[in-house]
Motif scaffolding. Structure first.
Motif, short mmCIF file in Angstrom:
data_model
loop_
_atom_site.label_atom_id
_atom_site.label_comp_id
_atom_site.label_asym_id
_atom_site.label_seq_id
_atom_site.Cartn_x
_atom_site.Cartn_y
_atom_site.Cartn_z
N UNK A 232 0.85 -1.19 0.00
CA UNK A 232 0.00 0.00 0.00
C UNK A 232 0.89 1.24 0.00
N UNK B 144 0.94 5.24 0.31
CA UNK B 144 0.17 6.43 0.67
C UNK B 144 1.11 7.62 0.41
N UNK C 166 -8.61 11.82 -12.38
CA UNK C 166 -8.51 10.40 -12.02
C UNK C 166 -8.37 10.20 -10.51
N UNK C 167 -7.59 11.09 -9.91
CA UNK C 167 -7.40 11.00 -8.46
C UNK C 167 -8.69 11.40 -7.72
N UNK D 22 -10.79 8.48 -7.71
CA UNK D 22 -10.22 7.55 -6.74
C UNK D 22 -10.66 7.93 -5.32
N UNK E 27 -10.30 -0.90 -5.17
CA UNK E 27 -9.98 0.45 -5.62
C UNK E 27 -8.54 0.49 -6.11
N UNK E 28 -8.38 0.51 -7.41
CA UNK E 28 -7.04 0.54 -7.98
C UNK E 28 -6.58 1.98 -8.14
N UNK E 29 -5.38 2.24 -7.65
CA UNK E 29 -4.81 3.57 -7.79
C UNK E 29 -3.90 3.65 -9.01
N UNK E 30 -2.88 4.52 -8.94
CA UNK E 30 -2.01 4.70 -10.11
C UNK E 30 -0.64 4.05 -9.95
N UNK E 31 -0.51 3.14 -8.98
CA UNK E 31 0.78 2.47 -8.78
C UNK E 31 0.83 1.20 -9.62
N UNK E 32 1.88 1.05 -10.40
CA UNK E 32 2.00 -0.12 -11.27
C UNK E 32 3.19 -0.96 -10.81
N UNK F 31 -1.76 -1.07 -3.89
CA UNK F 31 -2.88 -0.17 -3.65
C UNK F 31 -2.34 1.20 -3.25
N UNK F 32 -3.21 2.19 -3.24
CA UNK F 32 -2.78 3.52 -2.86
C UNK F 32 -2.60 4.42 -4.07
N UNK F 33 -2.06 5.61 -3.83
CA UNK F 33 -1.98 6.60 -4.90
C UNK F 33 -0.76 7.49 -4.71
N UNK G 33 -2.99 -0.52 -17.58
CA UNK G 33 -2.03 -0.44 -16.48
C UNK G 33 -2.69 -0.67 -15.14
N UNK G 34 -3.81 0.02 -14.94
CA UNK G 34 -4.47 -0.05 -13.63
C UNK G 34 -5.61 -1.05 -13.62
N UNK H 26 -8.57 -0.92 -14.87
CA UNK H 26 -9.88 -0.35 -14.53
C UNK H 26 -10.52 0.25 -15.78
N UNK I 55 -12.51 3.28 -17.53
CA UNK I 55 -12.56 4.73 -17.35
C UNK I 55 -13.47 5.33 -18.41
N UNK J 52 -6.83 -1.55 3.94
CA UNK J 52 -5.55 -0.83 3.91
C UNK J 52 -5.74 0.55 4.47
N UNK J 53 -4.62 1.08 4.98
CA UNK J 53 -4.65 2.42 5.55
C UNK J 53 -4.23 3.42 4.49
N UNK J 54 -4.95 4.52 4.42
CA UNK J 54 -4.63 5.53 3.42
C UNK J 54 -5.15 6.87 3.95
N UNK J 55 -4.28 7.86 4.05
CA UNK J 55 -4.68 9.19 4.53
C UNK J 55 -5.47 9.12 5.85
N UNK K 14 -9.57 1.59 4.70
CA UNK K 14 -10.38 1.31 3.51
C UNK K 14 -10.54 -0.19 3.33
#
Lengths: 271, 810
Positions: A33, A35, A213-214, A217, A240-245, A255-257, B494-495, B497, B499, B719-722, B726
């Motif tokens: 993850x 962040x 996009x964010x 997200x 929830x897929x972020x922008x990390x590849x 996961x995460x962004x 890539x992601x 998803x 869009x 997962x933890x985020x900000x 989540x």
């Protein structure tokens, strides 16, 4: 804005009752993850940057221990001018900080985040997204859902030259997303209602500019974290897929962004 | 109009009918020819209208039978019947449940008009005679998958908060469920809520629920009769693919002034009716309203939550061949919180009809219908007003042609013009920063023509076959987005998803232009084979097309969901349904057993990408993918029809699922392209409704409901985020809520003194969910604000709810 329409009408279902129950949730393999949201306060002198990011692993839903990662190799590259900013772990909490004081993201430059963890390379790109200052925060006397409501009136002026997506951090872990579709270039005023605030309590409201996009997200994040209620009108949850590849193994996605946004704050104390 | 007809003709020939269609057309024409040969003997036609003695209210579904010929007919929606028989001396039996039967000697030597009146059965138990002919006809009728409920049986069923309710009653029938308590609408045989065609006096109702599904929009006092078609749907109906709920309002008493009403703990209602001109015309006016603070007991008085509705009907008999009807419905839900949140929504319907008898064999009805659904919201604390809705104008001309006692034809045309308002936003005060903005209106026209035959081929074989042609034109709108390769949704590899695609241009249209046009032939077939007077087997097939879609991605629909037409990017939903059934009457038709199995398959079921935003979205195509849906199941209904102790047991075992595959190999599809349970999939659904009449003072009724829990999702991690926690979900609808069950009872007290006075009164006492089961309406997962520990929260809506209602009439 759209989300306002969406979830407020469901808070009507007051007749219901809620209780905590025991549920067996399924388990999955832990995933990385990331962040990594960098706030840049361009209007402050010197320019302030929250130049840290956090790495952890996903856990089972009811796990109470956090699994942080302190042994990854992390750096950010400004792809526009080629500068590499190494980041290093600053303890045991999973945080990584920039080793250079001159890490100040600039508009229009493209930044790439690189993480080496467990022999796999994770990467993401972003750029700094502008925001607008908060004009004013005042206290109102309106009530919405109960006698203990405190109304906060937030005023800001949208930039007419671009499509903006904003994230408000309203303190106490409360967030709000909004886009300027319906108030392009206008001064926009809205109220937010807090529950159980004490007189003299200080609130810091922060506005961030987001990429579209964010923004999408963050909407999903807020929806699924339970920030937006729940109940019988939930929309289907998603991974929830972020922008990390993951460059090494695409299936083991993270996961995460990774994002950079201009931010403005406004601090205010309750009467 | 002429041009339209020519165009349709052309498209009929342009379209290549598939094998099934061809077979049906062939079958249809050959049967018509055989019919001509049969019509040799000297025959006469008997026709008329059957009404209720005390009010002149026409009666729907009355059996007019000649037992010695095993011939019979049932009165139509306007109480009309026509039957053609060979010359002769007959005994005619006219019977209807709850009414005294009439037997009449008849010497048929010329065409006859016979208008008859039936008298309501007095509620003395000894006199309840079960009429065999009705059941016998049921056994022989090709119609299957149809349930009928009269207003009086609806009123007997114990309901939440003591309010008799149409939708809550049909949920007790096999194959009918709803997503849960507090969910709007109903689901039929694994179909979604928007796939039900709901007709009130032939007008389409777009939202059938008040207060998020706690009540339906139909005032039970104003309703005469309802029919629910779950399968084998006749060609007369179209435009929705799961079911037809056809509701008829009462016409009003043309003999004397009458009033009835009820006072309950949540709402009150009053209905008045009386003659406009004695025996020729009548009016009916009904109103119902809930009390203002219904769902907000904890709040101060600045909050409101209530609903109301008004039903009206006028009818006038011009002469023996012509009658006019006007009916209307207006209903609204109103929510208001401190005047800073105001929400109003509801349906309105206005409808004019003209019944004309061209001959004693040809009945016609011309209807002109306006119907709309409005949704309005004002959020003062953000400074805007919002409204959205749908309007339609419908003109239809339906004929019933009683060609012989072996063959009845229904045919007609139907044209509907739609205007969709996806939303309009306006500042609600001068200092608001909101800019006025109108999302682009959409327009469409739907035309249909149909022929449907009810054909008694032999003594034991009856076939109903029909064909509907439908044409849907998405008419020009101001602007339409264009996309690369016409793909409004793109896949981010890539992601992994989906869009929204960025439009590459805008196309402007004139209002007469066609953005897209669809033509479909919809064959329908239902066969009934009677083994003997007590056993029959039936089978049906229907092919149907639905051009409108309700945009909804929540676990149950909400009042602010908007309808959208098919067009360039959204394809019409196409259904094929197959059903077979076995029907049995035993113990002199005191008991009946209905079993049916069905399979249905829907193409182009729309599905939504993760995080799709459907509200105030001017480019809805950017969040929609075309998927498919299927459902199959087994339904059993066992009924005890008569006696002090009667009721029914219904059980459904079924599966309803959907799938949205990736459009190419690279795309993941929704839910990784795998089939997943729809939000309303319920494996087991059992209901037991029992009533017991103790004496003519007290009667009791109870419901027992058991259902598999609604599909839901449990997180497989977090997962933890900000600083947020989540939950992580894999796939859609992978888990279920716990099983749903409850028991309700009600008791009605009809005071003995009623008999001697004009004012008739009745008390109804009810207990909903008697053992206080906490049925989960949802399970949500979130972090406890105080302890920061994650929790699973069960939301349950109704515990035990007592109720008391006082009903009166005079």
């Amino acid at each position: 804005m759209k989300k306002y329409l969406y979830y407020l009408s469901f808070l009507i279902l007051i007749y219901s009752c809620e209780d905590v129950i025991d549920v067996n949730t399924p388990t999955t393999e832990p995933k990385l993850v990331v962040d990594a949201n960098f706030n840049v306060y361009n209007t402050e002198t010197p320019i302030r940057v929250d130049a840290w990011l956090k790495l952890s692993l996903t856990t089972d839903y009811f796990d109470t221990t956090e699994k942080v990662i302190n042994n990854a190799q992390v750096s950010i590259t400004n792809l526009t001018d080629g500068t590499v900013y190494p980041f290093a772990s600053n303890g045991n909490e999973g945080f990584y900080q920039s080793q250079n004081d001159d890490f100040v993201p600039k508009f229009n430059d493209i930044y790439q985040l690189n993480i080496l963890y467990n022999n796999e390379v994770y990467s993401a790109e972003t750029k700094l997204i502008p925001s607008v200052p908060i004009d004013k925060v005042t206290q109102g006397d309106g009530l919405l859902f109960g006698e203990n409501d405190t109304e906060i009136i937030i005023e800001f002026t949208d930039n007419a030259d671009r499509n903006d997506f904003y994230l408000f951090d309203l303190d106490f872990g409360e967030f709000l997303t909004t886009e300027d579709e319906f108030y392009q270039g206008k001064t926009f005023v809205f109220s937010y209602f807090y529950d159980d605030l004490k007189s003299g309590q200080e609130i810091t409201v922060k506005i961030n500019g987001l990429e579209e996009q964010f923004y999408n997200y963050m909407n999903l994040i807020l929806e699924q974290s339970g920030e937006r209620g729940g109940g019988p009108f939930e929309s289907p949850p998603a991974t929830i897929r972020g922008n990390i590849v993951n460059k090494t193994n695409n299936n083991n996605f993270a996961l995460g962004y990774f994002s950079m946004s201009e931010a403005h704050t406004y601090t205010f104390s309750i009467n | 109009m002429l041009r339209l007809l020519i165009k349709i003709k052309k498209s009929l020939f342009l379209q290549k009918p598939n094998f099934m269609n061809r077979a049906i057309i062939w079958f249809f024409f050959t049967s018509l020819f055989t019919l001509q040969i049969i019509l040799g003997q000297e025959k006469f036609t008997l026709h008329g209208t059957i009404t209720e003695t005390s009010s002149n209210e026409t009666l729907i579904g009355v059996s007019v039978a000649i037992p010695e010929l095993q011939a019979g007919v049932i009165t139509n929606e306007y109480g009309f019947y026509s039957i053609t028989l060979p010359k002769g001396l007959y005994e005619l039996t006219v019977s209807y449940i709850g009414f005294k039967s009439i037997t009449k000697r008849l010497d048929l030597t010329k065409d006859l008009t016979l208008n008859l009146q039936l008298e309501e059965e007095v509620e003395e138990l000894e006199e309840i005679i079960l009429v065999e002919d009705i059941e016998r006809l049921n056994i022989r009728k090709p119609q299957m998958s149809i349930n009928t409920l009269s207003s009086s049986s609806i009123k007997k069923i114990p309901a939440i908060l003591g309010e008799a309710d149409v939708l809550k009653s049909i949920l007790l029938l096999p194959g009918v469920t709803s997503a849960g308590e507090g969910a709007s609408g109903f689901n039929v045989r694994g179909g979604s809520v928007d796939q039900n065609l709901i007709l009130l006096d032939e007008a389409t109702i777009f939202n059938s629920s008040h207060l998020f599904g706690f009540f339906s929009v139909f005032n039970p006092d104003a309703i005469k009769d309802l029919k629910l078609y779950k399968g084998g749907i006749p060609a007369k109906y179209g435009g929705r693919i799961s079911s037809v709920l056809d509701i008829y309002q009462k016409e009003g008493n043309s003999k004397k002034f009458k009033a009835n009403g009820g006072i309950g703990i949540v709402s009150s209602r009053l209905l008045i009716e009386g003659p406009l001109k004695k025996d020729y015309g009548a009016f009916l006016l009904g109103g119902r309203s809930s009390y203002a603070h219904l769902f907000l007991p904890l709040f101060n008085n600045n909050n409101k939550a209530y609903f109301y509705d008004l039903n009206t009907k006028l009818n006038y008999k011009l002469d023996k061949n012509n009658s006019l009807y006007a009916s209307g419905y207006f209903g609204r839900d109103v929510f208001s919180i401190n005047n800073s949140f105001i929400n109003i929504y509801g349906n309105s319907v206005l409808n004019l009809r003209w019944n004309h008898l061209y001959s004693n064999k040809l009945f016609s009805n011309l209807s002109l219908i306006y119907s709309d659904y409005f949704y309005g919201l004002e959020l003062d604390f953000v400074g805007f007003e919002w409204n959205s809705g749908i309007q339609n104008f419908n003109l239809k001309y339906d004929f019933k042609h009683y060609i012989s006692n072996k063959l009845k034809l229904n045919y007609g045309i139907n044209n509907t013009y739609y205007r969709f308002n996806p939303g309009e936003i306006k500042p609600n005060r001068n200092d608001s920063g909101i800019l006025p903005r109108k999302l682009i209106d959409k327009y469409a026209n739907e035309f249909a023509a149909y022929v449907d035959a009810e054909h008694k081929v032999t003594k034991n074989l009856t076939i109903q076959y029909g064909l509907r042609f439908s044409n849907f034109i998405r008419l020009g709108q101001k602007e339409l987005f264009l996309y690369e390769n016409d793909q409004a949704v793109t896949f981010n590899e890539d992601f992994q998803i989906y869009e929204s695609a960025k439009p590459i241009g805008i196309e402007k249209f004139k209002s007469k232009a066609q953005i897209a046009s669809f033509n479909n032939l919809e064959p329908r077939l239902a066969i009934s084979y009677t083994i003997n007077d007590f056993n029959s087997i039936k089978g049906s097939y229907n092919h149907m097309v639905q051009y409108l879609h309700l945009l909804s991605n929540t676990s149950s629909p909400t009042p602010l969901d908007v309808w959208t037409p098919s067009g360039k990017y959204i394809k019409p939903q196409i259904l094929d349904q197959y059903a077979v059934g076995y029907f049995k009457n035993f113990k002199n038709a005191n008991y009946s057993l209905e079993t049916e199995a069905f399979y249905k398959d829907v193409k182009n079921r729309i599905d939504y990408i993760d995080g799709a935003n459907l509200i105030a979205n001017d480019a809805i195509e950017q969040v929609i993918l075309n998927g498919k849906m299927r459902a199959y199941g087994l339904e059993v209904m066992f009924k005890k029809n008569s006696g002090k102790f009667n009721g029914w047991l219904s059980y459904t075992l079924s599966k309803s699922e959907q799938q949205t595959l990736g459009r190419t190999n690279i795309e993941s599809g929704i839910n990784k392209g795998k089939w997943y349970n729809t939000n309303f999939d319920k494996t087991h659904d059992l209901s037991l409704n029992v009533s017991y009449e103790l004496n003519n003072k007290w009667s009791f009724n109870s419901n027992l409901i058991f259902q598999t829990g609604q599909p839901t999702n449990y997180p497989s991690g977090k997962f933890g985020y900000q600083n947020l926690s989540i939950p992580i979900y894999n796939g859609r609808n992978q888990q279920r809520l716990s099983n749903y069950h409850r028991l309700d009872i009600s008791a009605s007290l009809t005071p003995r003194k009623n008999k001697k006075r004009k004012l008739q009164s009745q008390w109804v006492f009810g207990l909903y969910n008697i053992y206080n089961r906490k049925n989960a309406a949802s399970i949500s997962f979130r972090r406890n604000e105080d302890t920061s520990i994650n929790e699973a929260i069960r939301t349950s809506i109704f515990g035990t709810v007592p109720s008391i209602t006082y009903n009166f009439k005079f």
